[in-house]
Design a protein around this motif. Structure first.
Motif, PDB file in Angstrom:
ATOM      1  N   ALA A  45     -10.011  14.790   8.019  1.00  0.00           N
ATOM      2  CA  ALA A  45      -8.603  14.399   8.130  1.00  0.00           C
ATOM      3  C   ALA A  45      -8.323  13.356   7.055  1.00  0.00           C
ATOM      4  O   ALA A  45      -9.216  12.616   6.643  1.00  0.00           O
ATOM      5  CB  ALA A  45      -8.289  13.840   9.513  1.00  0.00           C
ATOM      6  N   ILE A  46      -7.071  13.299   6.607  1.00  0.00           N
ATOM      7  CA  ILE A  46      -6.691  12.391   5.522  1.00  0.00           C
ATOM      8  C   ILE A  46      -5.405  11.678   5.900  1.00  0.00           C
ATOM      9  O   ILE A  46      -4.492  12.274   6.480  1.00  0.00           O
ATOM     10  CB  ILE A  46      -6.481  13.151   4.199  1.00  0.00           C
ATOM     11  CG1 ILE A  46      -7.717  13.990   3.838  1.00  0.00           C
ATOM     12  CG2 ILE A  46      -6.151  12.187   3.057  1.00  0.00           C
ATOM     13  CD1 ILE A  46      -7.478  14.965   2.699  1.00  0.00           C
ATOM     14  N   SER A  47      -5.333  10.405   5.540  1.00  0.00           N
ATOM     15  CA  SER A  47      -4.106   9.627   5.732  1.00  0.00           C
ATOM     16  C   SER A  47      -3.837   8.842   4.462  1.00  0.00           C
ATOM     17  O   SER A  47      -4.743   8.212   3.909  1.00  0.00           O
ATOM     18  CB  SER A  47      -4.261   8.667   6.919  1.00  0.00           C
ATOM     19  OG  SER A  47      -3.137   7.810   7.031  1.00  0.00           O
ATOM     20  N   ALA A 168       5.735   7.209   5.321  1.00  0.00           N
ATOM     21  CA  ALA A 168       6.937   6.808   4.583  1.00  0.00           C
ATOM     22  C   ALA A 168       7.637   5.747   5.418  1.00  0.00           C
ATOM     23  O   ALA A 168       7.375   5.610   6.619  1.00  0.00           O
ATOM     24  CB  ALA A 168       7.848   8.007   4.336  1.00  0.00           C
ATOM     25  N   SER A 169       8.517   4.992   4.789  1.00  0.00           N
ATOM     26  CA  SER A 169       9.187   3.887   5.481  1.00  0.00           C
ATOM     27  C   SER A 169      10.691   4.111   5.523  1.00  0.00           C
ATOM     28  O   SER A 169      11.290   4.565   4.545  1.00  0.00           O
ATOM     29  CB  SER A 169       8.909   2.555   4.769  1.00  0.00           C
ATOM     30  OG  SER A 169       7.525   2.289   4.709  1.00  0.00           O
ATOM     31  N   CYS A 183       5.065   8.267  10.328  1.00  0.00           N
ATOM     32  CA  CYS A 183       3.949   9.135   9.933  1.00  0.00           C
ATOM     33  C   CYS A 183       4.356  10.601  10.071  1.00  0.00           C
ATOM     34  O   CYS A 183       4.929  11.004  11.087  1.00  0.00           O
ATOM     35  CB  CYS A 183       2.733   8.843  10.803  1.00  0.00           C
ATOM     36  SG  CYS A 183       1.319   9.899  10.431  1.00  0.00           S
ATOM     37  N   PHE A 184       4.076  11.384   9.053  1.00  0.00           N
ATOM     38  CA  PHE A 184       4.391  12.814   9.039  1.00  0.00           C
ATOM     39  C   PHE A 184       3.107  13.605   8.792  1.00  0.00           C
ATOM     40  O   PHE A 184       2.360  13.292   7.859  1.00  0.00           O
ATOM     41  CB  PHE A 184       5.392  13.142   7.935  1.00  0.00           C
ATOM     42  CG  PHE A 184       6.705  12.420   8.044  1.00  0.00           C
ATOM     43  CD1 PHE A 184       7.780  13.000   8.690  1.00  0.00           C
ATOM     44  CD2 PHE A 184       6.852  11.146   7.494  1.00  0.00           C
ATOM     45  CE1 PHE A 184       8.994  12.328   8.789  1.00  0.00           C
ATOM     46  CE2 PHE A 184       8.062  10.471   7.580  1.00  0.00           C
ATOM     47  CZ  PHE A 184       9.135  11.059   8.230  1.00  0.00           C
ATOM     48  N   LYS A 185       2.876  14.608   9.608  1.00  0.00           N
ATOM     49  CA  LYS A 185       1.757  15.518   9.366  1.00  0.00           C
ATOM     50  C   LYS A 185       2.265  16.624   8.454  1.00  0.00           C
ATOM     51  O   LYS A 185       3.133  17.421   8.847  1.00  0.00           O
ATOM     52  CB  LYS A 185       1.217  16.097  10.674  1.00  0.00           C
ATOM     53  CG  LYS A 185       0.000  17.005  10.474  1.00  0.00           C
ATOM     54  CD  LYS A 185      -0.503  17.548  11.808  1.00  0.00           C
ATOM     55  CE  LYS A 185      -1.693  18.482  11.596  1.00  0.00           C
ATOM     56  NZ  LYS A 185      -2.171  19.054  12.886  1.00  0.00           N
ATOM     57  N   VAL A 219      11.713   5.598   2.148  1.00  0.00           N
ATOM     58  CA  VAL A 219      11.222   5.027   0.897  1.00  0.00           C
ATOM     59  C   VAL A 219       9.712   4.834   0.988  1.00  0.00           C
ATOM     60  O   VAL A 219       9.066   5.296   1.937  1.00  0.00           O
ATOM     61  CB  VAL A 219      11.924   3.682   0.587  1.00  0.00           C
ATOM     62  CG1 VAL A 219      13.398   3.904   0.293  1.00  0.00           C
ATOM     63  CG2 VAL A 219      11.752   2.704   1.752  1.00  0.00           C
ATOM     64  N   ASP A 220       9.176   4.113   0.036  1.00  0.00           N
ATOM     65  CA  ASP A 220       7.732   3.914  -0.138  1.00  0.00           C
ATOM     66  C   ASP A 220       6.984   3.586   1.157  1.00  0.00           C
ATOM     67  O   ASP A 220       7.299   2.609   1.843  1.00  0.00           O
ATOM     68  CB  ASP A 220       7.520   2.776  -1.142  1.00  0.00           C
ATOM     69  CG  ASP A 220       6.119   2.773  -1.724  1.00  0.00           C
ATOM     70  OD1 ASP A 220       5.159   2.734  -0.943  1.00  0.00           O
ATOM     71  OD2 ASP A 220       5.991   2.802  -2.955  1.00  0.00           O
ATOM     72  N   GLY A 221       5.981   4.409   1.462  1.00  0.00           N
ATOM     73  CA  GLY A 221       5.196   4.200   2.674  1.00  0.00           C
ATOM     74  C   GLY A 221       4.382   2.934   2.653  1.00  0.00           C
ATOM     75  O   GLY A 221       4.036   2.381   3.711  1.00  0.00           O
TER      76      GLY A 221
END
Length: 309
Positions: A45-47, A168-169, A183-185, A219-221
């Protein structure tokens, strides 16, 4: 919880990979990935946040050569090249905001305070200079899509069994000055929405345009979650390989119960914002990739991270 260093990867798919934000310093993560590949480690898994989200997609794609080619191509691209139309629009809005701020009013305390309050609210509204700059930025982040998609096959990424979580924020608000992390998968999204999510995660406010998704703008996570460990907290992975672009990164041992953390970070600082963040030069990228490879190799050997027998 006690962990046995000798069996960190009894099943290699139990390894989760966490990639921090960091702009151009993300080249360091590509070097670390090379070390992981050479040891035969597979990621379960990756984040990723910001540039870590893009690198996470590249890792998910599984082609290190294409990833390194993309990073070298970025060194030949003018990352910071403001759109002149956007720059002119911002200048016009700023001039109007300044005129409103300087508008003469009776020298009465309450009236002057009201003028300043109205001026500030206007400037940050969707019509004011700061509000429009926050929404549209000086550079359309979508302009990078053709370049990135020459090296990244999003359709293939979405078919991968390895889940990729992208942070993302939401834009800054009074209740959350730095925005809130979302958080988006990626595998749950369409190809177009997956691109929007990656773009939003990399969209540094005021410089790059924000991205509209599901009726909100993102915007930027890295603002909401610079090192996105949280998305993998409930995953089935038992070991998290965390790659940070900051030399002073610390992770509390008890902050993630049930997970063993293997932290890879630069032995020496890669530089600070904003200079290092936008240092997309060939010499910097090559140096940081090599340092990532060397640092990761040392840590993985010391922690005895290896594929299962």
């Amino acid at each position: 919880m006690k962990h046995d260093k000798d069996s960190i990867a009894s099943r290699s798919s139990s390894i989760g990979l966490v990639l921090s934000a960091g702009g151009a310093r993300g080249a360091y993560q590509i070097g670390c990935w090379r070390a992981l590949q050479e040891r035969g480690l597979r990621i379960g898994a990756i984040s990723g946040s910001s540039i870590g989200a893009l690198n996470g997609a590249l890792v998910c794609q599984g082609d290190w050569s294409r990833a390194s080619d993309l990073w070298l191509e970025l060194t030949r691209t003018r990352i910071i090249s403001p759109d002149m139309d956007r720059l002119k629009a911002f200048a016009a809005a700023a001039a109007w905001d300044l005129a409103l701020f300087l508008m003469p009013v009776p020298n009465i305390k309450g009236v002057k305070l009201l003028k300043y309050a109205v001026s500030a609210l206007w400037s940050t509204s969707r019509w004011g200079s700061l509000g429009s700059l926050r929404r549209d930025g000086l550079i359309d982040i979508g302009s990078f899509k053709p370049l990135l998609m020459r090296y990244l096959d999003l359709r293939a990424v979405l078919k991968q069994p390895v889940p990729l979580f992208v942070t993302a924020s939401s834009p800054p608000k009074a209740s959350a000055p730095l925005g809130s992390a979302h958080c988006f998968k990626l595998q749950n999204l369409s190809e177009e929405d997956a691109w929007k999510t990656l773009a939003a995660s990399m969209a540094l406010p005021f410089l790059f345009s924000s991205i509209e998704m599901q009726g909100d703008r993102y915007v930027d996570g890295g603002l909401g979650q610079w090192l996105p460990l949280a998305p993998l907290r409930e995953s089935s992975t038992t070991h998290l390989v965390v790659v940070s672009t900051k030399a002073d990164t610390r992770i509390s041992p008890g902050a993630h119960p049930g997970k063993r953390i293997v932290l890879i970070k630069p032995k020496r600082p890669l530089g600070r914002f904003p200079a290092a963040t936008f240092r997309f030069t060939r010499s910097a990228v090559m140096e940081w990739m090599e340092r990532g490879y060397e640092d990761a190799s040392i840590v993985l050997e010391r922690e005895r991270v290896h594929p299962g027998a």
